[in-house]
Design an enzyme around this catalytic site. Structure first.
Site, PDB file in Angstrom:
ATOM      1  N   LEU A   1       0.839  -1.202   0.000  1.00  0.00           N
ATOM      2  CA  LEU A   1       0.000   0.000   0.000  1.00  0.00           C
ATOM      3  C   LEU A   1       0.880   1.261   0.000  1.00  0.00           C
ATOM      4  O   LEU A   1       0.735   2.126  -0.866  1.00  0.00           O
ATOM      5  CB  LEU A   1      -0.917  -0.027   1.235  1.00  0.00           C
ATOM      6  CG  LEU A   1      -1.838   1.174   1.470  1.00  0.00           C
ATOM      7  CD1 LEU A   1      -2.877   1.286   0.358  1.00  0.00           C
ATOM      8  CD2 LEU A   1      -2.547   1.058   2.824  1.00  0.00           C
TER       9      LEU A   1
ATOM     10  N   GLY B   1      -5.442  -4.439  10.849  1.00  0.00           N
ATOM     11  CA  GLY B   1      -3.987  -4.359  10.846  1.00  0.00           C
ATOM     12  C   GLY B   1      -3.462  -3.711  12.119  1.00  0.00           C
ATOM     13  O   GLY B   1      -2.464  -4.159  12.694  1.00  0.00           O
TER      14      GLY B   1
ATOM     15  N   ARG C   1      19.413 -11.544  40.209  1.00  0.00           N
ATOM     16  CA  ARG C   1      20.493 -10.589  40.430  1.00  0.00           C
ATOM     17  C   ARG C   1      20.449 -10.053  41.868  1.00  0.00           C
ATOM     18  O   ARG C   1      19.431  -9.527  42.297  1.00  0.00           O
ATOM     19  CB  ARG C   1      20.326  -9.427  39.436  1.00  0.00           C
ATOM     20  CG  ARG C   1      21.215  -8.237  39.681  1.00  0.00           C
ATOM     21  CD  ARG C   1      22.625  -8.473  39.203  1.00  0.00           C
ATOM     22  NE  ARG C   1      23.398  -7.236  39.229  1.00  0.00           N
ATOM     23  CZ  ARG C   1      24.705  -7.200  39.056  1.00  0.00           C
ATOM     24  NH1 ARG C   1      25.386  -8.307  38.826  1.00  0.00           N
ATOM     25  NH2 ARG C   1      25.338  -6.051  39.080  1.00  0.00           N
TER      26      ARG C   1
ATOM     27  N   GLN D   1      12.897  -1.536  46.710  1.00  0.00           N
ATOM     28  CA  GLN D   1      11.623  -0.963  46.291  1.00  0.00           C
ATOM     29  C   GLN D   1      11.716  -0.170  44.988  1.00  0.00           C
ATOM     30  O   GLN D   1      10.784  -0.172  44.193  1.00  0.00           O
ATOM     31  CB  GLN D   1      11.071  -0.065  47.408  1.00  0.00           C
ATOM     32  CG  GLN D   1       9.602   0.213  47.233  1.00  0.00           C
ATOM     33  CD  GLN D   1       9.059   1.096  48.337  1.00  0.00           C
ATOM     34  OE1 GLN D   1       9.538   2.224  48.531  1.00  0.00           O
ATOM     35  NE2 GLN D   1       8.096   0.588  49.077  1.00  0.00           N
TER      36      GLN D   1
ATOM     37  N   GLY E   1      23.757  -2.430  33.129  1.00  0.00           N
ATOM     38  CA  GLY E   1      24.727  -2.466  32.037  1.00  0.00           C
ATOM     39  C   GLY E   1      24.560  -3.687  31.145  1.00  0.00           C
ATOM     40  O   GLY E   1      24.723  -3.611  29.925  1.00  0.00           O
TER      41      GLY E   1
ATOM     42  N   GLU F   1       1.777   0.836  10.438  1.00  0.00           N
ATOM     43  CA  GLU F   1       0.315   0.660  10.556  1.00  0.00           C
ATOM     44  C   GLU F   1      -0.337   1.940  11.084  1.00  0.00           C
ATOM     45  O   GLU F   1      -1.267   1.894  11.875  1.00  0.00           O
ATOM     46  CB  GLU F   1      -0.035  -0.525  11.463  1.00  0.00           C
ATOM     47  CG  GLU F   1       0.252  -1.875  10.846  1.00  0.00           C
ATOM     48  CD  GLU F   1      -0.603  -2.193   9.640  1.00  0.00           C
ATOM     49  OE1 GLU F   1      -0.112  -2.903   8.746  1.00  0.00           O
ATOM     50  OE2 GLU F   1      -1.749  -1.714   9.566  1.00  0.00           O
TER      51      GLU F   1
END
Lengths: 261, 378
Positions: B127, B243, B269, B280, B341, B364
């Site tokens: 298109l 779409g 981690r 927090q 990192g 789109e």
């Protein structure tokens, strides 16, 4: 050609298994259940026969009402129909009891070949296929890593530790397959949609003429005396390289010590 | 980690289970390698076709899966959670089928649509043009009638599957009328005169080929005109909402993947003696990410259910596209932040997710166009 694939509903292989302390059998309602992954290899062989010869493939499941999702999963591979044997008396059956029920169900239908997975992922006894063949007085071709049917002759490559044997017999026969035999395809979504409309024949022990006293926990030839939970995972061994490549030697020594090499 | 979903029936659950399994076993393990190599996973797309996943939202009668958008979009989201490129391929392919499914004759549906829905042929959607992006009606690609054929000339831009597709749903000008002068055609991928530019060198979605498509006197049978002459703009506009919802679902899936990766990492981690999710500052960042993913899924499913109920979803689809893709940009950016990192390296997938979703705010209909669409309904 008519093919029967016995399938089993097992606890999710990725989940923890729970043993009921009173019955000393697996608590099958404790977690997710799935179609036994080993059955997928048997189904794939059956689907290949269906594609090559137009074989009619029926799945056979021994299990309670809740197992119907397992039957639908098996049917979603494009199989033709299912037989379910359900009866409270079957609960707690050992391998021999299970084989008696399967043999009775098979004696009730026509077939050319029965294709089992060589073991279920919960019990892993590998006893049932041979026991069924014995009870039906049929050739038993177990641990097949290859199978081929030509007319009424069947050839399998029977896997063992040193390689494989070529085993031939005539049909009808009972086969069990190992995971090396093929690479199972995924079900097709249209197969999933079609599964619910495939015929399901539900039978009781009485329908099959099986004496309820001959199966179940009461008549089991095997007795579970005790069980223990799996011990917690032990700490691993850490191999550290001192910069000279020593880790490779250490690792090789350790593998030799553990008889891995 | 499985996403708990509300699905209409057992078949839909079985479908999502199948998609999850295929995603985990076949898609996710290859994603990083194929994206780095810029290698289009045509075999994976063929496998999705064989599994019946390339025609889910179209009627069973024409060879589709007969699934409502509520189910199709969750399947698409689940594919994208494993790997965005095959999910985008599915969405573009489904979009390329839209004209034939909605406006094709029974003969065209059997000849041209059936093989697409069965997954035997791959579709592309042509298109946009270099000078006709958001302003679709500015297109200059032309089609002229010559006996039993149409002859197409022009250039399309940003075409997903360019050079790989078997079938290009192509919009071209058949008269000078700005909106009623556009018609829709199906151009076979092996047509003489059809050629393709080099794949664009992109920031992300590098395994998904994007090229210009050149039409140089391309002759196609007159029977490959879809709908009436001059109906192309209406056909294109009709497909817009679908779409957009597809892209919104894909953005939600990549967001979920970024959230899953960040949560797993935050549990593993440790800093200052405890997993970083117990700090927090990080925990609240993850909570905001989970909230955005929930928002995205909710707006996508709201639009899907309205579409399934036959409502006009123009505004709802734009809201879903805007919400899900802006959220995806925020969530994937925050996922890189959670990884610190390491997140900035190509050792982990989160920087790739961040690069992949950027374009979803653009294609789109840019998110500025979505705001325009939404504001015009107010």
């Amino acid at each position: 050609m008519k093919v029967i694939v016995p399938v089993k509903r097992v606890p999710d292989t990725a989940g923890d298994k729970v043993i009921d302390a009173d019955t000393k059998t697996m608590d099958r309602d404790a977690g997710e259940t799935v179609l036994c992954p080993v059955n997928e290899f048997a189904i794939e062989e059956a689907v290949k026969l269906k594609e090559a010869t137009g074989a009619e493939v029926t799945v056979l499941l021994i299990g309670p009402d809740g197992a119907q999702s397992t039957i639908r999963k098996a049917l979603s591979y494009g199989l033709d129909g299912a037989i379910q044997v359900t009866d409270d008396a079957i609960s707690g059956s050992d391998a021999l009891g299970t084989a008696r029920v399967i043999a009775a169900a098979l004696a009730d239908v026509e077939f050319d070949v029965v294709i089992f997975g060589n073991q279920s992922t919960d019990a892993r006894t590998s006893l049932v296929p041979a026991a069924v063949a014995e009870l039906l007085d049929l050739p038993s071709l177990t641990y097949a890593r290859f199978m081929e049917i030509d007319g009424d002759a069947i050839t399998v490559h029977r896997e063992h530790e040193e390689g494989w044997d070529v085993v031939e017999s005539t049909l009808p026969a009972v086969v069990s397959v190992v995971e090396a035999i093929n690479e199972p395809r995924y079900p097709n979504f249209k197969g999933i949609m079609a599964a619910k409309s495939k015929p399901l024949d539900v039978k009781s022990l009485a329908d099959l003429g099986v004496d309820a006293a001959a199966v179940g926990a009461g008549d089991a030839a095997a007795t579970m005396y005790a069980f223990e939970p799996r011990p917690p995972k032990a700490a691993g061994t850490i191999v550290t390289d001192d910069g000279s490549g020593s880790a490779a030697d250490d690792l090789a020594d350790w593998m030799e010590e553990q008889k891995f090499i | 980690m499985d996403v708990p979903r509300l699905l209409p029936d057992d078949e839909a659950q079985a479908l999502l289970d199948l998609v999850t399994t295929i995603g985990e076993r076949e898609l996710r393990p290859r994603a990083a390698t194929d994206e780095a190599a810029g290698s289009f996973p045509r075999d994976v797309v063929a496998m999705l076709g064989a599994s019946g996943l390339l025609g889910l939202p179209y009627p069973v009668e024409v060879g589709g899966g007969g699934q409502p958008y509520e189910v199709y979009l969750q399947a698409l989201e689940e594919l994208a959670r494993a790997w965005a490129t095959p999910a985008l391929a599915t969405s573009v392919h489904v979009l390329s089928c839209h004209a034939l499914a909605g406006y094709g004759t029974p003969e065209q549906q059997e000849r041209l649509l059936g093989p697409l829905l069965a997954g035997d042929r791959l579709g592309a959607y042509a298109l946009s043009e270099p000078q006709a992006g958001s302003d679709v009606a500015a297109m200059t690609t032309r089609a002229r009638r010559d006996g039993d054929e149409w002859i197409l000339d022009g250039t399309k831009a940003w075409i997903t599957h360019g050079g790989h597709a078997d079938s290009y749903t192509t919009f071209a000008r058949t008269s000078e009328d700005r909106t009623r002068g556009i018609s829709c055609f199906v151009v076979p991928g092996n047509s003489p005169g059809l050629s393709f530019g080099a794949p664009e060198s992109k920031m992300g979605l590098t395994a998904s080929p994007t090229t210009t498509v050149n039409y140089d006197g391309v002759r196609i049978p007159a029977d490959n005109l879809v709908g009436e002459v001059g109906q192309g703009m209406a056909i294109a506009l009709d497909a817009l909402d679908s779409g957009r919802l597809g892209i919104a679902a894909i953005a939600t899936g990549v967001s979920q993947a970024a959230l899953d990766a960040a949560v797993d990492y935050a549990h593993e981690r440790e800093q200052f003696g405890k997993p970083i999710i117990r700090h927090q500052g990080l925990a609240f960042l993850l909570a905001d990410m989970a909230t955005r993913v929930g928002q995205s899924r909710a707006t996508v499913l709201d639009a899907a259910r309205r579409r399934d109920a036959g409502q006009d979803v123009s505004r709802a689809a734009s809201i879903a596209k805007l919400t899900a893709t802006d959220n995806a940009m925020a969530v994937t950016t925050d996922a890189v932040q959670v990884f610190g990192g390491y997140g900035y390296t190509r050792e982990f997938p989160v920087e790739r997710y961040m690069r992949e979703v950027k374009v979803m705010q653009i294609f789109e209909g840019t998110n500025q166009i979505q705001r325009l669409v939404i504001s015009r309904t107010l």
